[in-house]
Design a protein around this motif. Structure first.
Motif: not given
Lengths: 310, 310
Positions: A30, A71, A73-75, A94, A154, A157-158, A161, A171, A173-174, A299
């Motif tokens: 939304l 929730q 994250y809180t910034f 949220y 570096e 490599q990042r 990854v 992946n 999830d990243l 769970v």
DNA sequence: GCTGTAATGCTCATTCTTAGTATAAATCAT
DNA sequence: ATGATTTATACTAAGAATGAGCATTACAGC
């Protein structure tokens, strides 16, 4: 060492919501103002808890219950993009899942596929060509401009990854990690020093695209061990519809027979007895979610075979 | 639908930290005021981000770097235990892992084993006898007082899911769920209508024991897919020390040979070449954490065999 | 009845887990 | 020095979970 917390001088509490629905196999989020903002509601003082406030607000807007709220994250950073650096803004975000869309076709609160914002995240029909053709070359340029040899290594490599090689080892999830890498490399328009030709994908104002990335990442991680995706389904559905839903969220295809075996083995669904004659071939049995399993099995993993990199 | 967030009238920002260390195979948490409070620091205005403020504060106190920091949760509830209901307190809590203890034996900032607060969570030497002997009988009484048959059935099921039968099927991740069940059943002194004889386990003021439970739960879940436990280890360690650390966090014993095989198979450690002559038996090789793996392998599972219920 | 399409059933090789046994290298008590 | 004890480490076998694919079933439309 433990002074009582003093009321901060000027603090604004802002709530952001990543509200997800699903239509026609597209994961929708939304948005407001032509897709440039996530909704922020005036929940601050109405309700005893933030979560109940968010829930009430969304349910009022969509006329449908919010299936799942979490929730994100809180910034509270001074240098948060979009803040003016003087007043401290505490931004609490949220993630919410819902089943129905509000007023379809409406101009302002509008559901948009999240892949408009992150086109490289959709691998449902194979590796996203964007990555190999556009993103990796740009990131390679960025990496080679990285100062000394160690720093360049570096960076390389990042990139490796986060994005893999563009063909294998993806992946899903990243999401956040990838967005942040593009941000740092100046390849999104929101960046502090954006490159002349950013990567495709619609930007948002403030840090809202970052919050959206956080939500997608969280949801993709969550479905691996908790069957929250049922909150996006109608009361009755076929197993293929369920599979398409999971694929839409995860952004990758799944093996049909194995998907069924897993859902079945965990007792997540029960047949309604009816069949669907929607499609052309053999009619599919209709199922409903067995809500009891959540109680039965603590769970409760949905245990989707999504853990393994492609 | 999207009013700009107005500065709330009276808002206090409070930070709570669950700081974890490990000594003599005990998981320790930093407490104040005789173990009744978690530390709350005055980070609000010092630093650009909350996390950097927390990190600086802890490092100043302990003279050691904070290995890992993660946001736990933000509470902004009016009816939060410990708030007076008038001023809105936004409480942001963090989990932090560190390696060294500050001033040992100090009276106020004091490290305490978290199992003092949650004695039923320690299954390292087998099922905690507290559960079968004390907790389950009390919870059974509570469940039977649950109104109509449906309500009683639901209570029984929640007890069963959270605590199992006291002997098998223990899920160590449900720390928060178990605490909240005890809270609701009035079996902890913090509860609104506490029973005359609560369950053993030291209470804390406000909702700090709940925050601690959140931190433990998060950490237990985390070590299954991310090797954060290395942040609690000295630079060199034996594999048994590493195993004992994980067992201390997870609150359950592990199979020694399989533990080693897993750590090994994932390339998490490398031998230093030296050996430890601490204990009596055959000297153990010393290892160090291969920090590179975090870069090498993206999300990187520590993939501990902790997922399976006992 | 034949063909196309999707649903569903079933198999098989591979990998991952679990639960061991066996052996090696040290210390401790005598 | 010897054997008991303790801890480390190597190796193995059974079972479960996973990944990939073939085979069969049930319908729609011609």
């Amino acid at each position: 060492m433990t002074p009582p917390p003093a009321p901060s001088d000027a603090v604004a509490i802002e709530l952001n919501a990543v509200l997800v629905a699903l239509t026609a196999n597209q994961p929708l989020v939304l948005t407001l103002e032509d897709g440039t903002l996530l909704p922020s509601g005036p929940f601050a003082t109405e309700h005893p808890t933030l979560q109940s406030g968010l829930r009430a607000w969304v349910e009022r807007q969509t006329n449908h219950p919010l299936g799942y709220v979490e929730q994100l994250y809180t910034f509270a950073d001074r240098n948060r993009p979009g803040s003016d650096g003087r007043q401290r803004v505490v931004s609490i975000s949220y993630l919410g899942l819902t089943r129905e869309r509000l007023s379809a076709g409406a101009r302002d609160p509008e559901w948009r596929s999240w892949y408009r914002y992150f086109p490289w995240e959709d691998w449902r029909t194979g590796p996203s060509p964007l990555i190999a053709q556009t993103i990796l070359p740009k990131l390679a340029t960025w990496a080679e401009a990285g100062g000394d040899a160690a720093s360049r290594h570096e960076r390389r490599q990042r990139v490796e990854v986060s994005f893999g090689d563009g063909a294998e080892s993806w992946n899903e999830d990243l999401v956040l990690q990838r967005y942040e890498l593009l941000y740092e490399a100046g390849l999104v328009p929101e960046a502090k020093q954006p490159a002349a030709d950013p990567v495709p994908g619609m930007p948002m104002r403030h840090d809202h695209r970052r919050i959206l990335a956080t939500g997608i990442a969280r949801l993709r991680a969550k479905i691996k061990y908790r069957p929250v995706f049922f909150e996006l389904m109608p009361p009755e559905f076929t197993l293929l519809q369920l599979q398409r839903t999971v694929e839409a969220l995860a952004g990758r295809p799944m093996h049909k027979q194995n998907f069924r075996r897993l859902i079945d083995a965990q007792g997540l669904v029960e047949p309604t007895g009816a069949s669907s004659a929607e499609a052309r071939g053999r009619p599919a049995k209709l199922f409903r979610f067995r809500r009891e399993v959540v109680l039965e099995r603590a769970v409760l993993g949905s245990k989707l075979p999504l853990s393994r990199p492609i």
